[in-house]
Design a protein around this motif. Structure first.
Motif, mmCIF file in Angstrom:
data_model
loop_
_atom_site.group_PDB
_atom_site.id
_atom_site.type_symbol
_atom_site.label_atom_id
_atom_site.label_comp_id
_atom_site.label_asym_id
_atom_site.label_seq_id
_atom_site.Cartn_x
_atom_site.Cartn_y
_atom_site.Cartn_z
ATOM 1 N N MET A 1 0.841 -1.178 0.000
ATOM 2 C CA MET A 1 0.000 0.000 0.000
ATOM 3 C C MET A 1 0.882 1.235 0.000
ATOM 4 O O MET A 1 1.404 1.620 1.049
ATOM 5 N N SER A 2 1.066 1.800 -1.143
ATOM 6 C CA SER A 2 1.902 2.988 -1.220
ATOM 7 C C SER A 2 1.189 4.162 -0.552
ATOM 8 O O SER A 2 -0.029 4.238 -0.506
ATOM 9 N N ASN A 3 1.991 5.063 -0.030
ATOM 10 C CA ASN A 3 1.492 6.249 0.653
ATOM 11 C C ASN A 3 0.637 5.946 1.875
ATOM 12 O O ASN A 3 -0.213 6.740 2.261
ATOM 13 N N THR A 4 0.826 4.771 2.448
ATOM 14 C CA THR A 4 0.139 4.413 3.691
ATOM 15 C C THR A 4 1.188 4.271 4.772
ATOM 16 O O THR A 4 2.133 3.499 4.633
ATOM 17 N N TYR A 5 1.012 5.031 5.833
ATOM 18 C CA TYR A 5 1.971 5.031 6.919
ATOM 19 C C TYR A 5 1.222 4.756 8.218
ATOM 20 O O TYR A 5 0.139 5.284 8.444
ATOM 21 N N LYS A 63 1.077 -4.043 10.409
ATOM 22 C CA LYS A 63 0.829 -3.191 9.247
ATOM 23 C C LYS A 63 -0.673 -3.204 8.972
ATOM 24 O O LYS A 63 -1.360 -4.183 9.280
ATOM 25 N N ASN A 65 -2.315 -3.817 6.450
ATOM 26 C CA ASN A 65 -2.791 -4.706 5.387
ATOM 27 C C ASN A 65 -3.294 -6.047 5.913
ATOM 28 O O ASN A 65 -3.680 -6.912 5.140
#
Length: 153
Positions: A1-5, A63, A65
């Motif tokens: 998941m890009s841009n997920t922090y 995480k 996800n």
């Protein structure tokens, strides 16, 4: 998941079915390594673990996800099979249904890791039932006692 922090730290506690002392002390490290492998294969980070003869504590850097329930399901199913396949108990090994999951902030991790590492010391003066009820009260978790773990008194 890009841009997920995220920064999600969860302590998970679960118990042996019937609350029996079925995790042999001589196999504790082996079981902890096996559970660590399960968590790592799910691309999560196991920060601390301690397997007592009748229950387990995990501290996981989670995480977003994966759901907590999915990681606990995988850990319990995989480790049950591992224990049974290695004949550590007579018959089939099972964990009790359910678990406790408690969240922490990053600045609490050292204290939580120390607590988990010192499980044997804690349980010289406190039963697992007392410990678990303290967690529920501390985290203000509403519960019905008839749905808690089976307790051996």
């Amino acid at each position: 998941m890009s841009n997920t922090y995220s920064q999600i730290y969860i302590q998970v506690i679960f118990a042996v079915k019937g609350r029996k002392n079925l995790i042999p002390k001589e196999h504790r490290i082996e079981l902890q390594k096996f559970i660590t492998g399960i968590v790592n294969r799910r691309d999560q980070k196991l920060i601390a673990i301690y397997a007592m003869p009748d229950h387990v504590h995990l501290l996981i850097g989670l995480k977003p996800n994966v759901a907590i329930s999915d990681i606990v399901r995988d850990v319990k199913a995989g480790s049950s099979k591992f224990i049974s396949d290695n004949n550590w108990v007579y018959g089939k090994f099972n964990w009790q249904s359910g678990y406790g999951a408690f969240s922490y902030s990053r600045n609490q991790l050292d204290r939580v890791c120390e607590y988990i590492a010192n499980q044997e010391h804690h349980h010289k003066t406190k039963t697992f039932k007392e410990e678990y009820l303290e967690f529920l009260e501390k985290f203000e978790v509403e519960f019905d006692s008839k749905y808690l773990f089976e307790w051996i008194e």
